[in-house]
Scaffold this motif. Structure first.
Motif, PDB file in Angstrom:
ATOM      1  N   PHE A  26      10.158  -5.421   4.999  1.00 43.85           N
ATOM      2  CA  PHE A  26       8.829  -4.884   5.229  1.00 43.85           C
ATOM      3  C   PHE A  26       8.805  -3.386   4.958  1.00 43.85           C
ATOM      4  N   PRO A  27       7.806  -2.917   4.205  1.00 45.47           N
ATOM      5  CA  PRO A  27       7.691  -1.477   3.980  1.00 45.47           C
ATOM      6  C   PRO A  27       7.372  -0.748   5.283  1.00 45.47           C
ATOM      7  N   PRO A  28       7.818   0.484   5.422  1.00 46.99           N
ATOM      8  CA  PRO A  28       7.561   1.245   6.652  1.00 46.99           C
ATOM      9  C   PRO A  28       6.076   1.367   6.976  1.00 46.99           C
ATOM     10  N   GLU A  29       5.233   1.452   5.951  1.00 50.26           N
ATOM     11  CA  GLU A  29       3.782   1.568   6.188  1.00 50.26           C
ATOM     12  C   GLU A  29       3.237   0.329   6.888  1.00 50.26           C
ATOM     13  N   LEU A  30       3.770  -0.835   6.527  1.00 50.42           N
ATOM     14  CA  LEU A  30       3.336  -2.075   7.161  1.00 50.42           C
ATOM     15  C   LEU A  30       3.769  -2.107   8.623  1.00 50.42           C
ATOM     16  N   ILE A  31       4.992  -1.701   8.875  1.00 50.25           N
ATOM     17  CA  ILE A  31       5.493  -1.677  10.251  1.00 50.25           C
ATOM     18  C   ILE A  31       4.649  -0.723  11.105  1.00 50.25           C
ATOM     19  N   ASP A  32       4.328   0.447  10.560  1.00 53.41           N
ATOM     20  CA  ASP A  32       3.489   1.411  11.294  1.00 53.41           C
ATOM     21  C   ASP A  32       2.115   0.818  11.598  1.00 53.41           C
ATOM     22  N   GLU A  33       1.533   0.139  10.611  1.00 55.38           N
ATOM     23  CA  GLU A  33       0.202  -0.448  10.794  1.00 55.38           C
ATOM     24  C   GLU A  33       0.235  -1.554  11.839  1.00 55.38           C
ATOM     25  N   GLU A  56      -6.116  -9.012   5.918  1.00 53.62           N
ATOM     26  CA  GLU A  56      -6.195  -8.543   4.533  1.00 53.62           C
ATOM     27  C   GLU A  56      -5.499  -7.191   4.378  1.00 53.62           C
ATOM     28  N   ARG A  57      -5.715  -6.305   5.336  1.00 52.96           N
ATOM     29  CA  ARG A  57      -5.085  -4.984   5.267  1.00 52.96           C
ATOM     30  C   ARG A  57      -3.563  -5.095   5.359  1.00 52.96           C
ATOM     31  N   LEU A  58      -3.071  -5.935   6.261  1.00 55.81           N
ATOM     32  CA  LEU A  58      -1.632  -6.110   6.401  1.00 55.81           C
ATOM     33  C   LEU A  58      -1.016  -6.718   5.135  1.00 55.81           C
ATOM     34  N   GLY A  64       2.295  -3.409  -1.028  1.00 51.19           N
ATOM     35  CA  GLY A  64       2.350  -2.046  -1.536  1.00 51.19           C
ATOM     36  C   GLY A  64       1.105  -1.644  -2.289  1.00 51.19           C
ATOM     37  N   LYS A  65      -0.030  -2.261  -1.966  1.00 55.48           N
ATOM     38  CA  LYS A  65      -1.273  -1.997  -2.689  1.00 55.48           C
ATOM     39  C   LYS A  65      -2.240  -1.134  -1.921  1.00 55.48           C
TER      40      LYS A  65
END
Length: 66
Positions: A26-33, A56-58, A64-65
């Motif tokens: 999982f990308p760090p941005e996803l984990i933060d979200e 949808e956002r997750l 990575g979009k």
């Protein structure tokens, strides 16, 4: 660490441990979200349309979009 933070970390750790080996990370941005959603919006009942928007956002973050 508060009880809320411990709960969020436990949920996130369980989700990350459930992934199938190293096939996907999982990308760090996803984990933060996910942490933000668990600390805020997902603590309260949501309408189906709100859950769809969150999903949808997750998905986009995971790809990575965003």
């Amino acid at each position: 660490m508060t009880d809320r933070d411990a709960w969020i970390q436990a949920r996130l750790t369980a989700a990350m441990n459930a992934k199938n080996g190293n096939i996907h990370s999982f990308p760090p941005e996803l984990i933060d979200e996910i942490q933000r959603f668990l600390a805020d919006k997902l603590k309260f009942p949501c309408k189906q349309s709100e859950l769809d928007t969150i999903s949808e956002r997750l998905i986009l973050l995971n790809r990575g979009k965003l």
